[in-house]
Design an enzyme around this catalytic site. Structure first.
Site, PDB file in Angstrom:
ATOM      1  N   ASP A   6      48.619  -0.623   5.961  1.00 17.54           N
ATOM      2  CA  ASP A   6      47.328  -0.061   5.534  1.00 17.54           C
ATOM      3  C   ASP A   6      47.456   1.454   5.503  1.00 17.54           C
ATOM      4  O   ASP A   6      48.364   2.038   6.106  1.00 17.54           O
ATOM      5  CB  ASP A   6      46.215  -0.476   6.513  1.00 17.54           C
ATOM      6  CG  ASP A   6      44.848   0.011   6.045  1.00 17.54           C
ATOM      7  OD1 ASP A   6      44.558  -0.090   4.837  1.00 17.54           O
ATOM      8  OD2 ASP A   6      44.074   0.524   6.874  1.00 17.54           O
ATOM      9  N   SER A   7      46.499   2.075   4.810  1.00 15.79           N
ATOM     10  CA  SER A   7      46.482   3.530   4.769  1.00 15.79           C
ATOM     11  C   SER A   7      46.153   4.119   6.145  1.00 15.79           C
ATOM     12  O   SER A   7      46.519   5.258   6.425  1.00 15.79           O
ATOM     13  CB  SER A   7      45.440   3.998   3.754  1.00 15.79           C
ATOM     14  OG  SER A   7      44.177   3.457   4.103  1.00 15.79           O
ATOM     15  N   CYS A  69      45.429  -3.262   2.535  1.00 14.37           N
ATOM     16  CA  CYS A  69      44.652  -2.133   2.044  1.00 14.37           C
ATOM     17  C   CYS A  69      44.315  -2.449   0.593  1.00 14.37           C
ATOM     18  O   CYS A  69      45.222  -2.602  -0.231  1.00 14.37           O
ATOM     19  CB  CYS A  69      45.483  -0.853   2.136  1.00 14.37           C
ATOM     20  SG  CYS A  69      44.698   0.584   1.395  1.00 14.37           S
ATOM     21  N   GLU A 166      35.440   6.092   9.773  1.00 12.87           N
ATOM     22  CA  GLU A 166      36.576   6.699  10.481  1.00 12.87           C
ATOM     23  C   GLU A 166      36.113   7.623  11.596  1.00 12.87           C
ATOM     24  O   GLU A 166      36.710   7.669  12.657  1.00 12.87           O
ATOM     25  CB  GLU A 166      37.442   7.515   9.510  1.00 12.87           C
ATOM     26  CG  GLU A 166      38.323   6.696   8.602  1.00 12.87           C
ATOM     27  CD  GLU A 166      39.635   6.286   9.269  1.00 12.87           C
ATOM     28  OE1 GLU A 166      40.097   7.006  10.161  1.00 12.87           O
ATOM     29  OE2 GLU A 166      40.158   5.230   8.889  1.00 12.87           O
ATOM     30  N   CYS A 201      37.138  -3.356   0.850  1.00 14.46           N
ATOM     31  CA  CYS A 201      37.841  -2.269   1.541  1.00 14.46           C
ATOM     32  C   CYS A 201      37.956  -2.694   2.992  1.00 14.46           C
ATOM     33  O   CYS A 201      37.006  -3.255   3.563  1.00 14.46           O
ATOM     34  CB  CYS A 201      37.061  -0.964   1.426  1.00 14.46           C
ATOM     35  SG  CYS A 201      37.693   0.337   2.500  1.00 14.46           S
ATOM     36  N   HIS A 203      37.765  -1.274   5.707  1.00 12.48           N
ATOM     37  CA  HIS A 203      36.821  -0.734   6.689  1.00 12.48           C
ATOM     38  C   HIS A 203      35.452  -1.414   6.642  1.00 12.48           C
ATOM     39  O   HIS A 203      34.723  -1.402   7.626  1.00 12.48           O
ATOM     40  CB  HIS A 203      36.593   0.759   6.440  1.00 12.48           C
ATOM     41  CG  HIS A 203      37.746   1.627   6.832  1.00 12.48           C
ATOM     42  ND1 HIS A 203      39.000   1.471   6.298  1.00 12.48           N
ATOM     43  CD2 HIS A 203      37.819   2.666   7.695  1.00 12.48           C
ATOM     44  CE1 HIS A 203      39.800   2.376   6.817  1.00 12.48           C
ATOM     45  NE2 HIS A 203      39.115   3.122   7.669  1.00 12.48           N
TER      46      HIS A 203
HETATM   47  N1  DGL Z   1      42.231   0.838   3.537  1.00 16.52           N
HETATM   48  C1  DGL Z   1      41.621   1.288   2.299  1.00 16.52           C
HETATM   49  C2  DGL Z   1      41.113   0.105   1.471  1.00 16.52           C
HETATM   50  O1  DGL Z   1      41.158  -1.010   1.877  1.00 16.52           O
HETATM   51  C3  DGL Z   1      40.490   2.248   2.539  1.00 16.52           C
HETATM   52  C4  DGL Z   1      40.809   3.483   3.339  1.00 16.52           C
HETATM   53  C5  DGL Z   1      41.346   4.672   2.546  1.00 16.52           C
HETATM   54  O2  DGL Z   1      40.645   5.202   1.663  1.00 16.52           O
HETATM   55  O3  DGL Z   1      42.471   5.041   2.860  1.00 16.52           O
HETATM   56  O4  DGL Z   1      40.652   0.271   0.377  1.00 16.52           O
END
Ligand code: DGL
Length: 283
Positions: A6-7, A69, A166, A201, A203
């Site tokens: 993930d990011s 992600c 976040e 997403c 989050h």
């Molecule tokens: N993890 C990213 C997603 O699922 C969102 C977080 C980011 O913007 O890095 O889209």
């Protein structure tokens, strides 16, 4: 070991579902905190960062990596599968979080053999909430349209949500943003009924309760973590070469970050529900 990329630490919502589905399976998680958020990056940057992240997990001994992600999966997955993976790493594979949810919406199996029985029959109108690059990629409407052209898909980018989540903002600070995004999506429908929504997403499951409060009654909210876990288990039954069957004892996942391991460990615990002792991954 199976890699989960993930990011940042939003993908821990997916990892948690994967561990719950198969506690004896070994997982290695990598959060690219040094480069997050991906939601503010160009497609080229997202592609290059995703390839690098996958390579780092391969280097840890993972034969299969799940892109937990949506932004990476929407922007980079098809391209890396078609142009890079088979030449560079034959015998390894990369999957994403988009396909399981697309299957659940369309009821057309790809990795999942049987559509989950707990979903409403034949949703005709689906709303997708996601980051700006995910919406721009058009991946959700494209993949849904291929399998079920009669399903209407409307998308809404939610650029403020990841930064708010976040930073650990309270519900009162996040609710107005969720309200505005839901209103904007409903406006696109011009009074037509909304059947299902995807929180597209990693989050957003953390604020699923706020979406539920604001969405019209009866709208089905699809949970990506649970659908991804179910899809992965089905996939591994058919492709055991990518991972040994889970052992009888729970296996603790290992956590890597490209960022500050101490800070990430502190923040990330609430995404996972358990302590997450991150280590910084070296090049
Ligand atoms: N993890 C990213 C997603 O699922 C969102 C977080 C980011 O913007 O890095 O889209």
């Amino acid at each position: 070991m199976i890699g989960v990329f993930d990011s940042g630490h939003g993908g821990l919502t997916v990892l948690r579902a994967l561990v719950d589905a198969a506690p004896g399976r070994g997982f290695a998680y990598l959060g690219d905190h040094a480069a997050a958020p991906y939601g503010r990056r160009s497609d080229e940057e997202i592609y290059a960062l995703t390839v690098l992240g996958v390579e780092r997990l391969f280097a840890q001994g993972c034969g299969l990596v799940v892109l937990a992600c949506n932004t990476a999966a929407a922007v980079a997955l098809r391209r890396l599968q078609q142009t890079w993976l088979k030449g560079a790493y034959p015998g390894r594979n990369v999957l994403g979080v988009l396909v399981p949810v697309v299957e659940a919406i369309t009821r057309v199996p790809w990795m999942v053999e049987a559509p989950p029985a707990d979903l409403l029959p034949e949703p005709r109108t689906v709303g997708v909430f996601a980051t700006v690059p995910t919406v721009h990629s058009g991946s959700f409407p494209r993949e849904i349209g291929k399998r079920a052209p009669d399903v209407t898909v409307v998308q809404q980018a939610c650029p403020d949500l990841v930064p708010l989540i976040e930073e650990g903002a309270p519900d009162e600070a996040i609710r107005p943003a969720v309200h505005a995004y839901v209103d904007a999506l409903l406006q696109q429908l011009g009074g037509r009924r909304l059947d299902s929504v995807v929180l597209g997403c990693t989050h957003y499951p953390l604020v699923a309760h706020l979406f539920a409060q604001v969405l019209p009654e009866g709208v089905e909210v699809l949970s990506q973590p649970a659908l991804t876990a179910r899809s992965l288990e089905h996939y591994l039954e058919r492709h055991p070469e990518y991972a040994p069957p889970p052992g009888p004892e729970p296996a603790a996942p290992v956590f890597f970050t490209t960022g500050d391991a101490r800070r990430v460990s502190e923040l990330a615990g609430r995404f996972f529900g358990h302590p997450t002792p991150f280590r910084t991954i070296a090049d």
